[in-house]
Design an enzyme around this catalytic site. Structure first.
Site, PDB file in Angstrom:
ATOM      1  N   TRP A   1       0.845  -1.199  -0.161  1.00  0.00           N
ATOM      2  CA  TRP A   1      -0.259   0.052   0.255  1.00  0.00           C
ATOM      3  C   TRP A   1       1.139   1.219  -0.076  1.00  0.00           C
ATOM      4  CZ3 TRP A   1      -0.872   4.352   3.606  1.00  0.00           C
ATOM      5  CH2 TRP A   1      -1.053   5.229   3.100  1.00  0.00           C
ATOM      6  N   HIS A   2       1.619   1.431   0.771  1.00  0.00           N
ATOM      7  CA  HIS A   2       2.979   2.091   0.933  1.00  0.00           C
ATOM      8  C   HIS A   2       3.219   3.346  -0.878  1.00  0.00           C
ATOM      9  CE1 HIS A   2       2.449   1.782   5.167  1.00  0.00           C
ATOM     10  NE2 HIS A   2       2.103   3.252   4.988  1.00  0.00           N
ATOM     11  N   GLY A   3       4.060   1.693  -1.620  1.00  0.00           N
ATOM     12  CA  GLY A   3       4.594   2.122  -2.725  1.00  0.00           C
ATOM     13  C   GLY A   3       4.881   0.905  -3.133  1.00  0.00           C
TER      14      GLY A   3
END
Length: 485
Positions: free
Chosen positions: A339-341
């Site tokens: 989700w973060h990257g």
């Protein structure tokens, strides 16, 4: 921000122009856009305020790239219709489930196309017989946040945990609410459903919002940006820093992340207060934690809550035995990382925490609980700081070099340049360490009812605003880190 991104590789002149536009936009937002928005908002009759907010939200989001408004409107329409149909078919289980699945597939598919296409193609190209062109797809700012918000709405309507929104303007206002649109916190519809229709704006809430907004701005501009300068300088010469210099670099980055993201969350909550909304707290002094489990109860609370309620519990949580619980934790933390990257280091970072949480829960929790508080805290901060190294380096070879430099005394204890940097930033490092604890809040709680405290607080907030304004004019390109998520 997009102007600056596009200017990369086009020469220093274009980069400076992009920075000047960014600084100009920041000042325009604080001293023109926001005051004008608030003025019109309070002039507009109460029944028309959501309509005004909806359109001003879209204007805010489309400021840099108007075509992104179309994507936002599609997301709003898909999830509004999805929620409406789920409620309409509440007596037909198959149809309700089908609508829910289709809506979630569209949401996740859209997010995957815009965020992960490049990563998928690059991964496939690792095969020796493939060389697919990597598509250049711009990542819409905040898409990870508002996608999770709209998904939670449809799921909550399906579960009966939230009322269906029958007014598309109110729903659009919820999705595109500019205070927290581009970097959270992730606001669930059920938490603001009542506020969307029956909120009460008061002078006390407005004052609270102004104070919180400026404190958040101070966290970002006065602490996070400076810690970012220190960490950037340290990471540029890790082999010359020595062990101490390398550790100071990653600690500075840890402070940068915390004050950057918690600062934005404070600003978002403060802006919400100014408009009559109350958003849930997103950070609760995570750097005072005594275990990794506690850390994730205090860091990015809205994201942790989202994955717990919409992934972990539906998978079975801890209700189906230890093996299934371990599997569920690995899935949740793998997804949290991605989700973060769109990079494998984020997946590694998520799995790193998943494995550590499993070991904490099933292997050494009882031992950890018996250790002195100071040792528990040191253990937790060691784990977290190493984790931020995984988070920072997208290049695996550079990550390996960095992790080695943390313990490689062959590079020396502390390089001369690193020592000079540490000494020059030492007062700010100490201030950041103190500010990341509840010490200041506790001291304020003891004196908040004393005479003249209101004047002192006003003077402090005004001083922070002046310093932030001066700093913004002089600083270079320093966007919020979570804008890219």
């Amino acid at each position: 921000i997009r102007d600056v991104e596009r200017s990369r590789g086009l020469g220093d002149v274009y980069k400076r122009q992009g920075v000047y536009r960014l600084v100009f936009s920041s000042l325009v937002f604080m001293f023109a856009y926001l005051p004008l928005t608030l003025l019109i908002y309070y002039i507009v009759p109460r029944k028309g305020r959501n309509i005004f907010l909806f359109f001003i939200n879209l204007l805010f989001y489309g400021w840099g790239e108007p075509k992104l408004i179309v994507l936002m409107l599609i997301n709003i329409a898909v999830n509004y219709i999805g929620g409406y149909l789920v409620d309409k078919f509440k007596d037909d289980t198959k149809k309700r489930k089908l609508v829910l699945i289709l809506t979630c597939v569209i949401d996740i598919g859209t997010l995957a196309v815009f965020k992960y296409t490049g990563m998928i193609v690059e991964t496939v190209n690792m095969l020796p017989f493939l060389n697919l062109p990597t598509p250049q797809i711009s990542l819409p700012i905040g898409i990870s946040f508002y996608t999770f918000q709209t998904m939670s709405y449809v799921i909550d309507v399906y579960r009966g945990d939230a009322p269906v929104s029958k007014n598309p303007i109110n729903f659009g206002t919820y999705v595109a609410l500019f205070p927290q649109l581009i970097a959270g916190p992730i606001v669930r519809y059920r938490d603001v459903a009542e506020q969307l229709t029956n909120r009460k704006e008061t002078l006390d809430e407005f004052t609270k919002g102004v104070n919180l907004f400026i404190i958040g701005l101070g966290k970002k501009v006065l602490i996070a940006n400076q810690m970012g300068n220190l960490s950037t300088a340290m990471f540029a010469t890790t082999d010359e820093n020595g062990v101490v210099g390398t550790w100071v670099g990653i600690i500075a980055y840890s402070f940068q992340l915390y004050f950057d993201f918690s600062g934005y969350s404070d600003m978002a909550c403060g802006l919400g207060n100014m408009l009559g909304f109350e958003f849930l707290k997103n950070f609760n002094y995570p750097y005072i934690s005594k275990s990794v489990t506690e850390f994730w109860r205090r860091w990015h609370i809205s994201l942790s809550t989202w994955f717990k309620e919409y992934v972990y519990i539906p998978l079975g949580g801890n209700r189906k035995g230890a093996k299934r619980q371990i599997f569920n934790l690995i899935i949740v933390w793998g997804l949290t990382g991605i989700w973060h990257g769109a990079s494998w280091n984020f997946v590694l970072w998520g799995l790193y925490y998943g494995v550590l949480l499993i070991f904490e829960k099933f292997v050494f929790k009882k031992v950890l609980d018996k250790l002195p508080s100071a040792i528990q805290h040191i253990y937790t901060m060691f784990i977290v700081v190493i984790g931020w190294g995984l988070f920072y380096f997208t290049d695996m070879s550079k990550l390996g070099t960095f992790l080695g430099d943390l313990f490689n005394f062959g590079n020396g204890i502390c390089g001369e340049q690193a020592l000079n940097l540490i000494l020059s930033y030492l007062p700010l490092i100490i201030a950041a360490a103190v500010a990341s604890t509840p010490l200041v809040a506790k001291l304020y709680a003891k004196v908040q009812n004393t005479k003249y405290i209101g004047f002192a607080q006003t003077a402090f907030v005004a001083a922070v605003l002046v310093l932030c304004t001066a700093s913004l004019v002089n600083q270079s390109y320093n966007p919020f880190l979570y804008f890219r998520f």
